[in-house]
Design a protein around this motif. Structure first.
Motif, mmCIF file in Angstrom:
data_model
loop_
_atom_site.group_PDB
_atom_site.id
_atom_site.type_symbol
_atom_site.label_atom_id
_atom_site.label_comp_id
_atom_site.label_asym_id
_atom_site.label_seq_id
_atom_site.Cartn_x
_atom_site.Cartn_y
_atom_site.Cartn_z
ATOM 1 N N GLY A 89 0.730 -1.186 0.172
ATOM 2 C CA GLY A 89 -0.095 -0.126 0.001
ATOM 3 C C GLY A 89 0.913 1.146 0.009
ATOM 4 N N VAL A 90 0.216 2.440 -0.343
ATOM 5 C CA VAL A 90 0.932 3.485 -0.400
ATOM 6 C C VAL A 90 0.288 4.591 0.356
ATOM 7 C CG1 VAL A 90 1.892 5.381 -2.229
ATOM 8 C CG2 VAL A 90 1.581 3.030 -3.061
ATOM 9 N N ALA A 91 1.112 5.235 1.021
ATOM 10 C CA ALA A 91 0.658 6.336 1.964
ATOM 11 C C ALA A 91 0.032 7.322 1.142
ATOM 12 C CB ALA A 91 1.778 6.697 2.887
ATOM 13 N N HIS A 92 -0.714 8.326 1.497
ATOM 14 C CA HIS A 92 -1.401 9.547 1.012
ATOM 15 C C HIS A 92 -0.678 10.882 1.365
ATOM 16 C CE1 HIS A 92 -4.547 7.192 -0.807
ATOM 17 N NE2 HIS A 92 -4.625 6.646 0.348
ATOM 18 N N VAL A 93 0.163 11.445 0.781
ATOM 19 C CA VAL A 93 0.920 12.726 1.177
ATOM 20 C C VAL A 93 -0.212 13.803 1.168
ATOM 21 C CG1 VAL A 93 2.590 14.428 0.340
ATOM 22 C CG2 VAL A 93 2.871 11.805 -0.155
ATOM 23 N N VAL A 94 -0.120 14.358 2.288
ATOM 24 C CA VAL A 94 -1.054 15.405 2.777
ATOM 25 C C VAL A 94 -0.578 16.860 2.650
ATOM 26 C CG1 VAL A 94 -2.661 13.927 4.025
ATOM 27 C CG2 VAL A 94 -1.010 15.191 5.179
ATOM 28 N N SER A 95 0.923 16.856 2.711
ATOM 29 C CA SER A 95 1.594 18.061 2.755
ATOM 30 C C SER A 95 2.931 17.722 2.038
ATOM 31 C CB SER A 95 1.578 18.732 3.749
ATOM 32 O OG SER A 95 2.449 19.785 4.002
ATOM 33 N N ASP A 96 3.614 18.720 1.116
ATOM 34 C CA ASP A 96 4.897 18.548 0.718
ATOM 35 C C ASP A 96 5.197 19.948 0.383
ATOM 36 O OD1 ASP A 96 7.393 17.737 -0.237
ATOM 37 O OD2 ASP A 96 6.466 16.487 -1.730
ATOM 38 N N VAL A 97 6.038 20.474 1.513
ATOM 39 C CA VAL A 97 6.380 21.902 1.254
ATOM 40 C C VAL A 97 8.039 22.046 1.722
ATOM 41 C CG1 VAL A 97 5.975 24.228 1.939
ATOM 42 C CG2 VAL A 97 4.091 22.741 1.647
ATOM 43 N N ASP A 98 8.712 22.622 0.846
ATOM 44 C CA ASP A 98 10.254 22.940 1.078
ATOM 45 C C ASP A 98 10.896 21.761 1.440
ATOM 46 O OD1 ASP A 98 9.755 25.626 0.505
ATOM 47 O OD2 ASP A 98 9.337 26.235 2.507
ATOM 48 N N GLY A 99 10.807 20.658 0.863
ATOM 49 C CA GLY A 99 11.562 19.469 1.223
ATOM 50 C C GLY A 99 11.046 18.699 2.389
ATOM 51 N N SER A 100 9.982 19.026 2.922
ATOM 52 C CA SER A 100 9.513 18.150 3.939
ATOM 53 C C SER A 100 8.137 17.804 3.836
ATOM 54 C CB SER A 100 9.378 19.326 5.223
ATOM 55 O OG SER A 100 9.085 18.561 6.349
ATOM 56 N N ALA A 101 7.752 16.521 3.878
ATOM 57 C CA ALA A 101 6.583 16.020 3.429
ATOM 58 C C ALA A 101 5.793 15.295 4.655
ATOM 59 C CB ALA A 101 6.519 15.053 2.321
ATOM 60 N N ASP A 102 4.646 15.559 4.793
ATOM 61 C CA ASP A 102 3.797 14.590 5.776
ATOM 62 C C ASP A 102 2.673 13.654 4.940
ATOM 63 O OD1 ASP A 102 4.523 15.677 8.351
ATOM 64 O OD2 ASP A 102 3.924 17.365 7.391
ATOM 65 N N ALA A 103 2.561 12.355 5.579
ATOM 66 C CA ALA A 103 1.694 11.575 5.054
ATOM 67 C C ALA A 103 0.878 10.734 5.777
ATOM 68 C CB ALA A 103 2.304 10.528 4.005
ATOM 69 N N ILE A 104 -0.386 10.023 5.541
ATOM 70 C CA ILE A 104 -0.852 9.424 6.478
ATOM 71 C C ILE A 104 -1.258 7.845 5.626
ATOM 72 C CG2 ILE A 104 -3.371 9.024 7.281
ATOM 73 C CD1 ILE A 104 -3.484 11.932 7.858
ATOM 74 N N ALA A 105 -1.323 6.880 6.352
ATOM 75 C CA ALA A 105 -1.600 5.533 5.751
ATOM 76 C C ALA A 105 -2.490 4.653 6.763
ATOM 77 C CB ALA A 105 -0.228 4.966 5.479
ATOM 78 N N THR A 106 -3.439 3.995 6.335
ATOM 79 C CA THR A 106 -4.200 3.065 7.100
ATOM 80 C C THR A 106 -3.714 1.690 7.184
ATOM 81 O OG1 THR A 106 -5.962 4.479 6.684
ATOM 82 C CG2 THR A 106 -6.527 2.296 7.688
ATOM 83 N N ILE A 107 -3.511 1.069 8.441
ATOM 84 C CA ILE A 107 -3.111 -0.388 8.304
ATOM 85 C C ILE A 107 -4.111 -1.225 8.133
ATOM 86 C CG2 ILE A 107 -2.120 -1.972 10.032
ATOM 87 C CD1 ILE A 107 -0.378 0.385 9.311
ATOM 88 N N GLY A 108 -3.635 -1.951 6.896
ATOM 89 C CA GLY A 108 -4.557 -2.903 6.438
ATOM 90 C C GLY A 108 -4.941 -4.286 7.341
ATOM 91 N N ASP A 109 -5.834 -5.241 6.985
ATOM 92 C CA ASP A 109 -5.847 -6.364 7.534
ATOM 93 C C ASP A 109 -4.877 -7.016 7.120
ATOM 94 O OD1 ASP A 109 -7.195 -8.107 9.072
ATOM 95 O OD2 ASP A 109 -8.689 -8.651 7.709
ATOM 96 N N VAL A 110 -3.805 -7.050 7.727
ATOM 97 C CA VAL A 110 -2.748 -7.849 7.529
ATOM 98 C C VAL A 110 -2.141 -8.909 8.946
ATOM 99 C CG1 VAL A 110 -1.786 -6.166 6.005
ATOM 100 C CG2 VAL A 110 -1.222 -5.925 8.448
#
Length: 134
Positions: A89-110
């Protein structure tokens, strides 16, 4: 072409997994990990290292002037196609500014176990952080 891309992605992920074995072994002998763990020399961090299926993980990465391609893990929900065709799975990037990014991912049924969270920045892979799914 798809087979070559899949093989290339698999080889890259296998090489990344091999490069993180030594740092992980030393990290576990030093005692329990803090709530947020930063990869050595990679600028990748997660807000929780112990998670459960359905929970969200917040990820931060300092990637400098290089472009962030993706952040992925075998533990993440697979709700979009991985850019390299990996079975992750791939995380969803919510912010990417000036070389710094934040992302969110949901843990699957693993299955419970340890999973690597890793990223691709510019032309290379960033050292990952291991999370434990319970």
């Amino acid at each position: 072409m798809r087979r070559f891309t899949t093989a290339l992605a698999g080889a890259a992920l296998a090489g990344l997994a091999l490069t993180t074995v030594a740092p992980l072994a030393t990290a576990t002998t030093a005692g329990p990990a803090p709530a947020a763990v930063v990869a050595q020399g990679g600028g990748l961090s997660v807000d929780h290292t112990v998670v459960h299926p359905g929970e969200q993980v917040r990820i931060h990465i300092d990637h400098g002037p290089e472009a962030l391609s993706w952040i992925s893990s075998g533990s993440f929900v697979r709700d979009s196609e991985h850019p390299m065709g990996a079975d992750e799975g791939v995380a969803h990037v919510v912010s990417d500014v000036d070389g710094s990014a934040d992302a969110i991912a949901t843990i699957g049924d693993v299955a419970p176990g340890q999973y690597l969270v890793h990223a691709r920045v510019g032309g290379g892979s960033v050292p990952g952080v291991t999370i434990t799914v319970q």
